[in-house]
Structures are given as C-alpha cells and as structure tokens.
Scaffold this motif. Structure first.
Motif: not given
Ligand SMILES: *[C@@H]1O[C@H](CO)[C@@H](O)[C@H](O)[C@H]1NC(C)=O
Ligand SMILES: *[C@@H]1O[C@H](CO)[C@@H](O)[C@H](O)[C@H]1NC(C)=O
Ligand SMILES: *[C@@H]1O[C@H](CO)[C@@H](O)[C@H](O)[C@H]1NC(C)=O
Length: 366
Positions: A210, A212, A241, A243-245, A282
């Motif tokens: 993930e 960001q 991105f 938000k965390f994807r 992450k």
C-alpha cells in the motif's frame, strides 16, 4: 565459506577487477559499504549506484530491499537503470532536443527519437571518483564525484557533480546531489533510479503493497511517456494515491503500469532544499518494513518496473514486471521544452541541489 557470504564476496571480486581511465586518472570500479550496526548499504562508483540496502525485518532477519546485480558485467549491460544517479537531465526529453537562447541543442536519441536520463551513457554508465569515504561510525558516508564535459550527451557546458550517500540513525538513507555549472547555462535535473521492494529484492511483485503519494496533480503523458503539457488532477483517476491504496488495485487501468510524474502539494519554490514528505509505503506484510520517502524536488516519477522483464539479478533471482517501485524526486520531465513548467536551467557558477531521504520503520504488527 557459508552460503550466505558467497554472493557478497563474488560481488567484490567481479566488480573490482575492471578498471578504467577517467580524466587521465586510473579509476577502479569498486563496491563501497557503509555500515551502522545492523543497517548496511552498498554502492558502486559505476554510475554512483545503490547496490544494496540491508536492514532487519520484523523477526530480526536481514533483508535486502534494493534490486541489483552481482557482477559489473551485469551492470554494464543494464538497460533498466538499476540504482544509479540519473542525469544530466533525468526522465524523457521530447525529440531529444531543446532550444536555449536561439540555439538548438541535439541530445542523444537513446529511447526512440527521444532522450532519456542524459543519453547513451548519462551519469549512470560512467565511472565516478570517490572524494570521501567514511565506512562506519555514527554517520557513515561516501561522496562520489563526476566531471561532465561540455557537449556530453549533447548538453552545453561542463558540470561538476557530487552524490553523497549517508546512513543516519535508525534506518535512514540520505542522498544529496549537487551540480555546479562551470561555464555555460545548462539544464540539470538529477534523481536516483533505485528499485525498491520492501518484501526483499527477491520477493516477487509489489502489487499488494500500500502506497500513499502526497500529490493532488500529475502530468498526463502521450504514448511515448512524454508529458502532453497538461497538469491534471489525480482525483477520480487510477493515479490517485492521496489515501493508502494497493499499488495493484487499479494498475490494470494504467497498462503496463505506473510511470507517472506527481507534483508535490507541499513543494514551495521559495524553500529550496527543504525536504518534504513525498510518499509512504505501508509496512510490508511479510517483512514488517515500511518506508517514508522525502524529497526536495517539486515532484517525482513513480515507476512500477513495467519494463523489467526476465532480468537475472542478485543471487540469480529473475526480476519481472512490477517486482519493485521507484520514487524518483526530480524536476518536471521535458521541462526544457515547456517554459511554463518550473525551470531546470542553471547559470554558470550556480549550484543545483536535490536531496532525497528514505526512512525505514520495522513493525512487528505486520
Ligand atoms: C583526476 O580526477 C580529479 C578529480 O576528478 C581531477 O581534478 C583531476 O584533474 C584528474 N587528473 C587528471 C590527471 O586529469
Ligand atoms: C523517428 O523519426 C523518424 C523521422 O521522423 C521516423 O521515421 C521514425 O518512425 C521515428 N521513430 C520512432 C521510434 O518514433
Ligand atoms: C521471458 O522468459 C520466458 C520464459 O523463458 C519467455 O517465454 C519469454 O519470451 C521471455 N520474455 C522476454 C521479453 O524476453
């Protein structure tokens, strides 16, 4: 000899046998290690390349999170820019030319009719000299230096370039790049083209990681990955991105993957050299290793190793598409041909600066 020490020894031997002549100086290609406790880094003066970065995973096992090769021969044949400092101008330049003060400069056409990463050699396929090297202690560092000559790759003026790698406390790697124009106005945009995989260089693809990226805007490109000149919002696109994807969540919509310049929201041209938080990866589920990327550039290229196919890397592991990501802080691509993009030209005597900081955290929660 233990099995695990073999690749390391093999690397030193195969890389150090080939020497070269630079400016009349006999220069050997070598591997240089920086070590700070259980955090270690290796670089070579061939292209000022990152070769490895090793830190302990959540179980204390050392993991190498940088992709690369075991031999100089493999680096000499490298067409995918594993780990170098790229320049004089990183990324693509349309039609391999630009005009400055009425003069057209013709650059190396090394990707179709365009130029990429400084041309056929660029800074990634030349031997740099080692100016300073402190291998351990609280802040181990190495300074690589390269003198680029007037006309190299088609670029105007001589340029004196340094790239300094430093290990800082608790898993931080800093890279500071400086370039001084010696006699002519010239464009400069440097970056590091290091391929990262926080699951380990040999752990497969990064699609479930993930990410960001702190950018509400990006540069759309044409079918040759040259900016169209538009600046577009990421919102509502697979480039978002904010938000965390997961990297792979929408990658099918941007085939063959991400190779995209993001404009940092926090960049402030008045605060030159200020590091800003550019991206976060992450913590990887397997290793628990996460990464924060800081850059002083106005934006960065995010690339998911789309063209890395069947490439035999360290330990014989074969790298495939999406086996890594790059976070390449740099000036806007093709800025030399887009007067309304932030300028990448510097004047004689002026010093260009671009810094990157990669900060790793290890968490047992993952
Ligand atoms: C050797 O390299 C240094 C640093 O790059 C340079 O200043 C010097 O002029 C070079 N020596 C010769 C003989 O060209
Ligand atoms: C490069 O330009 C020439 C001349 O305009 C053209 O014929 C050729 O197809 C171009 N090559 C690529 C790869 O675009
Ligand atoms: C990669 O290797 C596979 C298996 O050997 C082969 O089928 C494929 O054609 C190769 N692809 C490229 C682009 O070399």
């Amino acid at each position: 000899m233990s099995k695990s020490s073999f690749p390391f020894l093999c690397l030193i031997i195969t890389l150090s046998v080939t020497g070269g002549i630079v400016n009349g100086n006999e220069t050997k290609v070598n591997i240089y290690e920086l070590k700070r406790g259980d955090f270690s880094f290796k670089a070579t003066n061939y292209g000022a390349r990152m070769v490895s970065l090793i830190l302990p995973d959540k179980n204390g096992k050392p993991v190498d999170v940088v992709l690369g090769f075991d031999s100089l021969k493999a680096y000499l044949n490298d067409a995918q820019y594993f780990g170098p400092v790229s320049g004089r101008v990183a990324n693509r330049i349309k039609n391999a030319q630009f005009t400055l003060n009425g003069v057209v400069y013709h650059l190396d056409k090394n990707i179709g009719n365009n130029s990429i990463h400084g041309g056929f050699k660029g800074f990634s396929k030349v031997i740099w000299t080692v100016q300073k090297y402190v291998k351990d202690g609280p802040n181990p560092f190495i300074v690589f230096h390269y003198n680029s000559y007037d006309g190299e790759g088609g670029y105007p003026g001589s340029l004196s370039v340094t790239a300094t790698y430093t290990l800082l406390q608790s898993y931080k790697l800093s890279l500071t790049m400086r370039a001084k124009a010696l006699n002519k106005v010239t464009p400069v945009s440097l970056t590091t083209h290091s391929y990262w995989n926080l699951g380990g260089h040999n752990s497969g693809n990064i699609l479930s990681d993930e990410v960001q990226i702190f950018a509400t805007r990006y540069l759309p490109t044409d079918n040759q990955i040259i900016p169209t000149g538009k600046i577009a919002p990421v919102r509502g696109t697979p480039y978002d991105f904010l938000k965390f994807r997961q990297v792979g969540s929408r990658i099918a919509n941007v085939k063959p993957g991400y190779d995209t310049y993001y404009i940092f929201d926090a960049y402030n041209a008045k605060k030159k050299n200020a590091l800003i938080l550019a991206a976060i990866v992450k913590n990887n589920k397997k290793t628990g290793i996460g990464m924060k990327v800081f850059s002083s550039a106005p934006g960065m290229q995010f690339y998911t190793a789309n063209y890395v196919i069947n490439i035999t890397g360290k330990g014989g592991y074969v790298y495939q598409p999406h086996c890594a990501y790059t976070f390449e802080g740099m000036g806007y691509p093709d800025a030399v041909n887009r007067p309304y993009f932030p300028s990448v030209f510097i004047n004689p005597g002026q010093v260009y600066a671009q810094d990157m900081l990669y900060e790793f955290q290890v968490s047992k929660k993952y």
